[in-house]
Design a protein around this motif. Structure first.
Motif, PDB file in Angstrom:
ATOM      1  N   THR A 298      -4.903   2.182  -4.068  1.00 35.40           N
ATOM      2  CA  THR A 298      -4.854   1.492  -2.775  1.00 35.40           C
ATOM      3  C   THR A 298      -6.171   1.624  -2.014  1.00 35.40           C
ATOM      4  O   THR A 298      -6.578   0.693  -1.315  1.00 35.40           O
ATOM      5  CB  THR A 298      -3.707   2.024  -1.900  1.00 35.40           C
ATOM      6  OG1 THR A 298      -3.901   3.422  -1.650  1.00 35.40           O
ATOM      7  CG2 THR A 298      -2.364   1.809  -2.575  1.00 35.40           C
ATOM      8  N   SER A 299      -6.849   2.747  -2.172  1.00 39.26           N
ATOM      9  CA  SER A 299      -8.137   2.916  -1.499  1.00 39.26           C
ATOM     10  C   SER A 299      -9.160   1.936  -2.045  1.00 39.26           C
ATOM     11  O   SER A 299      -9.935   1.332  -1.291  1.00 39.26           O
ATOM     12  CB  SER A 299      -8.644   4.349  -1.675  1.00 39.26           C
ATOM     13  OG  SER A 299      -7.780   5.271  -1.060  1.00 39.26           O
ATOM     14  N   ILE A 300      -9.148   1.752  -3.357  1.00 37.18           N
ATOM     15  CA  ILE A 300     -10.118   0.852  -3.982  1.00 37.18           C
ATOM     16  C   ILE A 300      -9.810  -0.604  -3.630  1.00 37.18           C
ATOM     17  O   ILE A 300     -10.710  -1.387  -3.316  1.00 37.18           O
ATOM     18  CB  ILE A 300     -10.128   1.063  -5.499  1.00 37.18           C
ATOM     19  CG1 ILE A 300     -10.667   2.457  -5.827  1.00 37.18           C
ATOM     20  CG2 ILE A 300     -10.968   0.000  -6.198  1.00 37.18           C
ATOM     21  CD1 ILE A 300     -10.662   2.789  -7.288  1.00 37.18           C
ATOM     22  N   ILE A 301      -8.520  -0.978  -3.666  1.00 39.88           N
ATOM     23  CA  ILE A 301      -8.153  -2.350  -3.311  1.00 39.88           C
ATOM     24  C   ILE A 301      -8.497  -2.632  -1.852  1.00 39.88           C
ATOM     25  O   ILE A 301      -9.078  -3.680  -1.523  1.00 39.88           O
ATOM     26  CB  ILE A 301      -6.653  -2.599  -3.563  1.00 39.88           C
ATOM     27  CG1 ILE A 301      -6.351  -2.573  -5.062  1.00 39.88           C
ATOM     28  CG2 ILE A 301      -6.225  -3.939  -2.962  1.00 39.88           C
ATOM     29  CD1 ILE A 301      -4.881  -2.738  -5.399  1.00 39.88           C
ATOM     30  N   SER A 302      -8.171  -1.712  -0.966  1.00 34.99           N
ATOM     31  CA  SER A 302      -8.457  -1.897   0.457  1.00 34.99           C
ATOM     32  C   SER A 302      -9.956  -2.050   0.700  1.00 34.99           C
ATOM     33  O   SER A 302     -10.387  -2.906   1.482  1.00 34.99           O
ATOM     34  CB  SER A 302      -7.909  -0.722   1.268  1.00 34.99           C
ATOM     35  OG  SER A 302      -6.500  -0.657   1.186  1.00 34.99           O
TER      36      SER A 302
ATOM     37  N   LYS B  63     -13.465  -9.315  -8.113  1.00 31.27           N
ATOM     38  CA  LYS B  63     -13.345  -7.886  -8.422  1.00 31.27           C
ATOM     39  C   LYS B  63     -11.951  -7.342  -8.132  1.00 31.27           C
ATOM     40  O   LYS B  63     -11.540  -6.333  -8.719  1.00 31.27           O
ATOM     41  CB  LYS B  63     -14.391  -7.096  -7.633  1.00 31.27           C
ATOM     42  CG  LYS B  63     -15.826  -7.373  -8.067  1.00 31.27           C
ATOM     43  CD  LYS B  63     -16.819  -6.628  -7.192  1.00 31.27           C
ATOM     44  CE  LYS B  63     -18.267  -6.957  -7.573  1.00 31.27           C
ATOM     45  NZ  LYS B  63     -19.245  -6.272  -6.695  1.00 31.27           N
ATOM     46  N   ALA B  64     -11.240  -7.985  -7.224  1.00 31.50           N
ATOM     47  CA  ALA B  64      -9.893  -7.503  -6.889  1.00 31.50           C
ATOM     48  C   ALA B  64      -8.827  -8.053  -7.825  1.00 31.50           C
ATOM     49  O   ALA B  64      -7.690  -7.567  -7.808  1.00 31.50           O
ATOM     50  CB  ALA B  64      -9.550  -7.878  -5.446  1.00 31.50           C
ATOM     51  N   VAL B  65      -9.171  -9.049  -8.644  1.00 30.88           N
ATOM     52  CA  VAL B  65      -8.169  -9.662  -9.522  1.00 30.88           C
ATOM     53  C   VAL B  65      -7.600  -8.637 -10.494  1.00 30.88           C
ATOM     54  O   VAL B  65      -6.385  -8.507 -10.652  1.00 30.88           O
ATOM     55  CB  VAL B  65      -8.758 -10.870 -10.277  1.00 30.88           C
ATOM     56  CG1 VAL B  65      -7.791 -11.357 -11.351  1.00 30.88           C
ATOM     57  CG2 VAL B  65      -9.073 -12.007  -9.304  1.00 30.88           C
ATOM     58  N   ARG B  66      -8.477  -7.890 -11.174  1.00 33.55           N
ATOM     59  CA  ARG B  66      -7.991  -6.867 -12.118  1.00 33.55           C
ATOM     60  C   ARG B  66      -7.152  -5.827 -11.400  1.00 33.55           C
ATOM     61  O   ARG B  66      -6.091  -5.407 -11.902  1.00 33.55           O
ATOM     62  CB  ARG B  66      -9.161  -6.183 -12.821  1.00 33.55           C
ATOM     63  CG  ARG B  66      -8.717  -4.994 -13.683  1.00 33.55           C
ATOM     64  CD  ARG B  66      -9.891  -4.206 -14.221  1.00 33.55           C
ATOM     65  NE  ARG B  66     -10.700  -3.591 -13.188  1.00 33.55           N
ATOM     66  CZ  ARG B  66     -10.429  -2.411 -12.621  1.00 33.55           C
ATOM     67  NH1 ARG B  66      -9.342  -1.740 -12.974  1.00 33.55           N
ATOM     68  NH2 ARG B  66     -11.242  -1.901 -11.726  1.00 33.55           N
ATOM     69  N   LEU B  67      -7.609  -5.394 -10.234  1.00 35.65           N
ATOM     70  CA  LEU B  67      -6.897  -4.357  -9.496  1.00 35.65           C
ATOM     71  C   LEU B  67      -5.477  -4.794  -9.146  1.00 35.65           C
ATOM     72  O   LEU B  67      -4.531  -4.009  -9.226  1.00 35.65           O
ATOM     73  CB  LEU B  67      -7.664  -4.015  -8.214  1.00 35.65           C
ATOM     74  CG  LEU B  67      -9.076  -3.466  -8.406  1.00 35.65           C
ATOM     75  CD1 LEU B  67      -9.810  -3.412  -7.063  1.00 35.65           C
ATOM     76  CD2 LEU B  67      -9.032  -2.080  -9.052  1.00 35.65           C
TER      77      LEU B  67
ATOM     78  N   LYS C  39      -3.083   4.901  -9.610  1.00 30.30           N
ATOM     79  CA  LYS C  39      -4.508   5.182  -9.775  1.00 30.30           C
ATOM     80  C   LYS C  39      -5.228   3.968 -10.386  1.00 30.30           C
ATOM     81  O   LYS C  39      -4.638   3.203 -11.137  1.00 30.30           O
ATOM     82  CB  LYS C  39      -4.718   6.394 -10.688  1.00 30.30           C
ATOM     83  CG  LYS C  39      -4.017   7.662 -10.240  1.00 30.30           C
ATOM     84  CD  LYS C  39      -4.564   8.183  -8.930  1.00 30.30           C
ATOM     85  CE  LYS C  39      -3.869   9.492  -8.539  1.00 30.30           C
ATOM     86  NZ  LYS C  39      -4.342   9.981  -7.218  1.00 30.30           N
ATOM     87  N   ASP C  40      -6.498   3.856 -10.064  1.00 30.55           N
ATOM     88  CA  ASP C  40      -7.340   2.842 -10.693  1.00 30.55           C
ATOM     89  C   ASP C  40      -7.522   3.209 -12.161  1.00 30.55           C
ATOM     90  O   ASP C  40      -7.875   4.355 -12.489  1.00 30.55           O
ATOM     91  CB  ASP C  40      -8.686   2.780  -9.967  1.00 30.55           C
ATOM     92  CG  ASP C  40      -9.691   1.896 -10.683  1.00 30.55           C
ATOM     93  OD1 ASP C  40      -9.288   0.853 -11.218  1.00 30.55           O
ATOM     94  OD2 ASP C  40     -10.882   2.265 -10.725  1.00 30.55           O
TER      95      ASP C  40
ATOM     96  N   LYS D  36       0.830  -1.212   0.000  1.00 31.39           N
ATOM     97  CA  LYS D  36       0.000   0.000   0.000  1.00 31.39           C
ATOM     98  C   LYS D  36       0.862   1.259   0.000  1.00 31.39           C
ATOM     99  O   LYS D  36       0.642   2.180  -0.808  1.00 31.39           O
ATOM    100  CB  LYS D  36      -0.935   0.005   1.203  1.00 31.39           C
ATOM    101  CG  LYS D  36      -1.875   1.211   1.254  1.00 31.39           C
ATOM    102  CD  LYS D  36      -2.789   1.130   2.468  1.00 31.39           C
ATOM    103  CE  LYS D  36      -3.772   2.301   2.479  1.00 31.39           C
ATOM    104  NZ  LYS D  36      -3.117   3.616   2.535  1.00 31.39           N
ATOM    105  N   SER D  37       1.836   1.333   0.895  1.00 35.70           N
ATOM    106  CA  SER D  37       2.666   2.535   0.971  1.00 35.70           C
ATOM    107  C   SER D  37       3.506   2.695  -0.300  1.00 35.70           C
ATOM    108  O   SER D  37       3.752   3.816  -0.756  1.00 35.70           O
ATOM    109  CB  SER D  37       3.573   2.483   2.206  1.00 35.70           C
ATOM    110  OG  SER D  37       4.555   1.459   2.089  1.00 35.70           O
ATOM    111  N   TYR D  38       3.936   1.581  -0.879  1.00 33.18           N
ATOM    112  CA  TYR D  38       4.730   1.624  -2.112  1.00 33.18           C
ATOM    113  C   TYR D  38       3.894   2.200  -3.252  1.00 33.18           C
ATOM    114  O   TYR D  38       4.340   3.086  -3.990  1.00 33.18           O
ATOM    115  CB  TYR D  38       5.208   0.212  -2.442  1.00 33.18           C
ATOM    116  CG  TYR D  38       6.204   0.127  -3.574  1.00 33.18           C
ATOM    117  CD1 TYR D  38       7.573   0.098  -3.321  1.00 33.18           C
ATOM    118  CD2 TYR D  38       5.790   0.055  -4.903  1.00 33.18           C
ATOM    119  CE1 TYR D  38       8.498   0.002  -4.353  1.00 33.18           C
ATOM    120  CE2 TYR D  38       6.704  -0.037  -5.941  1.00 33.18           C
ATOM    121  CZ  TYR D  38       8.060  -0.063  -5.662  1.00 33.18           C
ATOM    122  OH  TYR D  38       8.972  -0.147  -6.688  1.00 33.18           O
ATOM    123  N   LEU D  39       2.657   1.698  -3.394  1.00 35.24           N
ATOM    124  CA  LEU D  39       1.779   2.184  -4.457  1.00 35.24           C
ATOM    125  C   LEU D  39       1.387   3.639  -4.235  1.00 35.24           C
ATOM    126  O   LEU D  39       1.276   4.423  -5.191  1.00 35.24           O
ATOM    127  CB  LEU D  39       0.535   1.308  -4.539  1.00 35.24           C
ATOM    128  CG  LEU D  39       0.768  -0.107  -5.090  1.00 35.24           C
ATOM    129  CD1 LEU D  39      -0.438  -0.997  -4.802  1.00 35.24           C
ATOM    130  CD2 LEU D  39       1.048  -0.069  -6.587  1.00 35.24           C
TER     131      LEU D  39
END
Length: 370
Positions: free
Chosen positions: A304-308, A345-349, A295-296, A286-289
């Motif tokens: 990172t907000s969307i993945i989290s 849904k998280a696979v693409r992200l 961005k999405d 998360k911090s690295y990204l």
């Protein structure tokens, strides 16, 4: 005279050129990097995540071996139950390290030796009867590890007394059980020793982003584990998300059932989620990204907000499948499919947006048909 003047002029121009090409001593040091520190991230992963997690898992394996020895020396319902508890504790702990299939773990195919299911019951019984087997053969992959222990401790007979009696009366059963645990100890011991030896420094110092770098290997292992072994293996395949027909016999810990299969899945999901988020103030994915400004690709919002957020939704949906995953898949399979869809849904992200932002090439191929 003209030649002397021409020579002098040429010498003067060369001298001026040499001085003009010299750098200001104050500029010899490179500009400080404003990007994320990959070596710091790798160091944190090695020292604060992988090595401590491996140590905790090793502790559970030590207990598992001791309880196996006690049971095979005196097969009885009481020693069987103690062995089962040690197996369950180690199996849950395994969920926290299975995603680390890179470096030494990848070299020895640790996951293949520990957690490929469903178990090959026909092959296991054939091995026990013949007394001859080789756990290094590809055909032996589903005849060892935690799923095989599930069958050996819960499925060889009906009821604890009958299971204990099976071992009391069969030296081949006792030997096979002992050999399965010994193989697990040996294979993991190789991985554990390398991390506590020279591999730790090798891992940290390989701080590039090319396909052979530590970062690339970690990200590929992480994405593969989430997509194939967590999303599909633990939920999608048993729920029939890819085939249209539920297959409850494909769940983890099929012979034990009860609360354990879902506990394994939720523990694995939490491990993936925690690896991404990390601890406040510590390096993480998360911090690295965030440092990269990732961005999405569809919304332009913080990746990172969307993945989290998606991990949070997936965790809630997964927990709703309790308490008995087998019963849920059998009676209300739509909920299991819904859990798979949330994880999907998280696979693409992860596989597309995250790897692209980090400059990582995906080196594996997933062919589950989704």
């Amino acid at each position: 005279m003209k030649k002397s003047l021409l020579f002098a002029l040429t010498l003067l121009l060369l001298t001026v050129g040499m001085f003009s090409c010299q750098k200001d001593p104050a500029g010899d040091s490179p500009e400080p990097s404003t990007g994320p520190d990959r070596k710091a991230l790798l160091t944190h992963w090695a020292d604060s995540l992988v090595k401590p997690a491996y140590q905790r898992f090793n502790d559970k394996l030590v207990v598992l071996k001791a309880k196996t020895t006690a049971f095979t020396a005196a097969p009885a319902p009481a020693t069987l139950e103690e062995l089962r508890q040690a197996w369950q504790a180690a199996y849950v702990e395994w969920q926290k390290v299975e995603l680390y299939e890179f470096g030494p773990a990848e070299q020895v195919s640790l996951r293949n030796h520990f957690n490929i299911y469903p178990a090959d019951v026909t092959g296991i019984n054939r091995n026990i009867t013949s007394g001859s087997y080789d756990f290094e053969l590809s055909t032996a992959i589903p005849q060892q590890g935690f799923p095989t222990l599930d069958y050996l401790l819960n499925g060889v007979a009906t009821g604890d007394a009958a299971i204990a009696q099976r071992y009391a009366s069969s030296a081949n059963h006792r030997r096979y059980l002992t050999d399965v645990v010994a193989k697990m100890e040996q294979t993991f011991g190789t991985v554990y020793a390398q991390w506590n030896g020279s591999y730790r420094d090798t891992f940290i110092n390989n701080a590039g982003t090319d396909a052979s770098s530590s970062l690339s290997r970690v990200i590929n292992a992480y994405s593969l584990y989430y997509e194939r072994y967590l999303r599909a293996g633990k939920i999608g395949i048993p729920a029939g998300a890819m085939t249209g027909a539920p297959l409850p016999d494909k769940i983890e810990a099929y012979y034990q059932r009860g609360a354990l299969p879902l506990q394994l899945a939720t523990t694995a999901h939490a491990a993936v989620q925690q690896f991404f988020t990390g601890r406040t103030g510590q390096p993480s994915l998360k911090s690295y990204l965030d440092a990269l400004g990732a961005k999405d690709s569809r919304t332009g919002q913080s990746l990172t907000s969307i993945i989290s957020a998606q991990f949070g939704v997936s965790a809630q949906q997964l927990a709703s499948l309790g308490p008995d995953l087998h019963a849920t898949i059998t009676a209300r399979n739509a909920d299991a499919v819904a859990s798979y869809n949330e994880m999907q849904k998280a696979v693409r992200l992860i596989k597309v947006d995250m790897t692209s932002a980090m400059g990582i090439t995906v080196t594996y191929v997933d062919n589950d048909g989704d």
